[in-house]
Design a protein around this motif. Structure first.
Motif, mmCIF file in Angstrom:
data_model
loop_
_atom_site.group_PDB
_atom_site.id
_atom_site.type_symbol
_atom_site.label_atom_id
_atom_site.label_comp_id
_atom_site.label_asym_id
_atom_site.label_seq_id
_atom_site.Cartn_x
_atom_site.Cartn_y
_atom_site.Cartn_z
ATOM 1 N N GLN A 94 0.844 -1.205 0.000
ATOM 2 C CA GLN A 94 0.000 0.000 0.000
ATOM 3 C C GLN A 94 0.878 1.253 0.000
ATOM 4 O O GLN A 94 1.658 1.466 0.926
ATOM 5 N N GLU A 95 0.721 2.056 -1.064
ATOM 6 C CA GLU A 95 1.512 3.290 -1.168
ATOM 7 C C GLU A 95 0.716 4.506 -0.726
ATOM 8 O O GLU A 95 1.273 5.434 -0.140
ATOM 9 N N VAL A 96 -0.570 4.517 -1.034
ATOM 10 C CA VAL A 96 -1.423 5.638 -0.628
ATOM 11 C C VAL A 96 -2.230 5.187 0.581
ATOM 12 O O VAL A 96 -2.997 4.219 0.510
ATOM 13 N N LEU A 97 -2.063 5.905 1.697
ATOM 14 C CA LEU A 97 -2.655 5.463 2.969
ATOM 15 C C LEU A 97 -4.080 5.992 3.126
ATOM 16 O O LEU A 97 -4.463 6.582 4.154
ATOM 17 N N HIS A 98 -4.855 5.817 2.085
ATOM 18 C CA HIS A 98 -6.303 6.090 2.072
ATOM 19 C C HIS A 98 -6.891 4.908 1.310
ATOM 20 O O HIS A 98 -6.563 4.710 0.137
ATOM 21 N N LEU A 99 -7.719 4.126 2.003
ATOM 22 C CA LEU A 99 -8.252 2.883 1.427
ATOM 23 C C LEU A 99 -8.717 3.052 -0.020
ATOM 24 O O LEU A 99 -9.408 4.017 -0.346
ATOM 25 N N HIS A 100 -8.334 2.104 -0.851
ATOM 26 C CA HIS A 100 -8.798 2.100 -2.242
ATOM 27 C C HIS A 100 -8.763 0.668 -2.742
ATOM 28 O O HIS A 100 -7.892 -0.109 -2.373
ATOM 29 N N MET A 101 -9.725 0.354 -3.592
ATOM 30 C CA MET A 101 -9.786 -0.954 -4.237
ATOM 31 C C MET A 101 -9.430 -0.756 -5.700
ATOM 32 O O MET A 101 -10.033 0.064 -6.381
ATOM 33 N N HIS A 102 -8.394 -1.484 -6.172
ATOM 34 C CA HIS A 102 -8.047 -1.440 -7.583
ATOM 35 C C HIS A 102 -9.004 -2.353 -8.340
ATOM 36 O O HIS A 102 -9.302 -3.462 -7.882
ATOM 37 N N LEU A 103 -9.445 -1.932 -9.524
ATOM 38 C CA LEU A 103 -10.179 -2.816 -10.441
ATOM 39 C C LEU A 103 -9.371 -2.873 -11.733
ATOM 40 O O LEU A 103 -9.117 -1.843 -12.359
ATOM 41 N N PHE A 104 -8.923 -4.099 -12.068
ATOM 42 C CA PHE A 104 -8.139 -4.333 -13.275
ATOM 43 C C PHE A 104 -8.962 -5.173 -14.243
ATOM 44 O O PHE A 104 -9.538 -6.185 -13.840
ATOM 45 N N GLY A 105 -8.952 -4.825 -15.521
ATOM 46 C CA GLY A 105 -9.643 -5.648 -16.510
ATOM 47 C C GLY A 105 -9.220 -5.259 -17.914
ATOM 48 O O GLY A 105 -8.339 -4.412 -18.112
ATOM 49 N N GLY A 106 -9.848 -5.925 -18.888
ATOM 50 C CA GLY A 106 -9.572 -5.603 -20.283
ATOM 51 C C GLY A 106 -8.531 -6.499 -20.917
ATOM 52 O O GLY A 106 -8.229 -6.358 -22.113
ATOM 53 N N ARG A 107 -7.949 -7.388 -20.106
ATOM 54 C CA ARG A 107 -7.039 -8.422 -20.599
ATOM 55 C C ARG A 107 -6.974 -9.474 -19.487
ATOM 56 O O ARG A 107 -7.327 -9.180 -18.331
ATOM 57 N N PRO A 108 -6.485 -10.691 -19.811
ATOM 58 C CA PRO A 108 -6.310 -11.660 -18.720
ATOM 59 C C PRO A 108 -5.315 -11.075 -17.719
ATOM 60 O O PRO A 108 -4.222 -10.659 -18.100
ATOM 61 N N ILE A 109 -5.680 -11.046 -16.467
ATOM 62 C CA ILE A 109 -4.872 -10.342 -15.461
ATOM 63 C C ILE A 109 -3.717 -11.215 -14.962
ATOM 64 O O ILE A 109 -2.781 -10.724 -14.345
ATOM 65 N N GLY A 110 -3.758 -12.498 -15.263
ATOM 66 C CA GLY A 110 -2.594 -13.326 -14.940
ATOM 67 C C GLY A 110 -2.695 -13.968 -13.570
ATOM 68 O O GLY A 110 -3.711 -13.858 -12.894
ATOM 69 N N PRO A 111 -1.598 -14.652 -13.170
ATOM 70 C CA PRO A 111 -1.639 -15.367 -11.899
ATOM 71 C C PRO A 111 -1.843 -14.413 -10.736
ATOM 72 O O PRO A 111 -1.497 -13.237 -10.826
#
Ligand code: 5GP
Ligand code: ZN
Length: 117
Positions: free
Chosen positions: A94-111
């Motif tokens: 965690q780099e930014v100390l304000h809670l956040h949820m990343h959403l990744f998509g648009g390609r296979p995200i991998g292992p």
């Protein structure tokens, strides 16, 4: 919190590419995207980690879920799939100390994560 970069984005003091918001949550694109869709789902209240929710803040969690669905649908990744990640603390990356949820998509995200050495 005055020295928090995400609080400044929420206050409108720093520009962001905002995709969705309600009274509890804002969603904007990550400044350094790691996938075709990479957005951050951020509570408007300054909560530091996922472990810091308190009684009475369940509506924020529900808004985060609604945001994930709405943005995944708008970005065209609801059916192809996407990954949600919350980094917590130093070992969590965690780099930014304000809670956040990343959403990744648009390609296979991998292992999921690299195996420990
Ligand atoms: P963490 O490592 O804390 O889970 O992720 C922080 C994320 O915030 C990183 O992916 C980084 O690119 C993103 N980020 C940092 N500063 C800014 C900013 O000013 N604007 C936006 N849109 N994203 C940011
Ligand atoms: Zn903040």
């Amino acid at each position: 919190m005055s020295d928090c970069i995400f609080c400044k984005i929420i206050a409108g003091d720093i520009p962001s590419d905002t995709l969705w918001e309600d009274e509890n949550v804002i969603v904007f694109r990550d400044i350094d995207p790691k996938a075709p869709t990479h957005v951050l789902i951020v509570p408007k209240e300054h909560i530091v980690t996922f472990a810091d929710f308190k009684e009475g803040q369940g509506d924020i969690l529900l808004s985060m879920s609604k945001a994930a669905r709405a943005v995944a649908e708008a970005e065209g990744v609801l059916d192809s799939g996407y990954r949600l990640i919350v980094n917590n603390g130093p070992d969590g990356g965690q780099e930014v100390l304000h809670l956040h949820m990343h959403l990744f998509g648009g390609r296979p995200i991998g292992p999921m994560i690299k195996r420990a050495e």
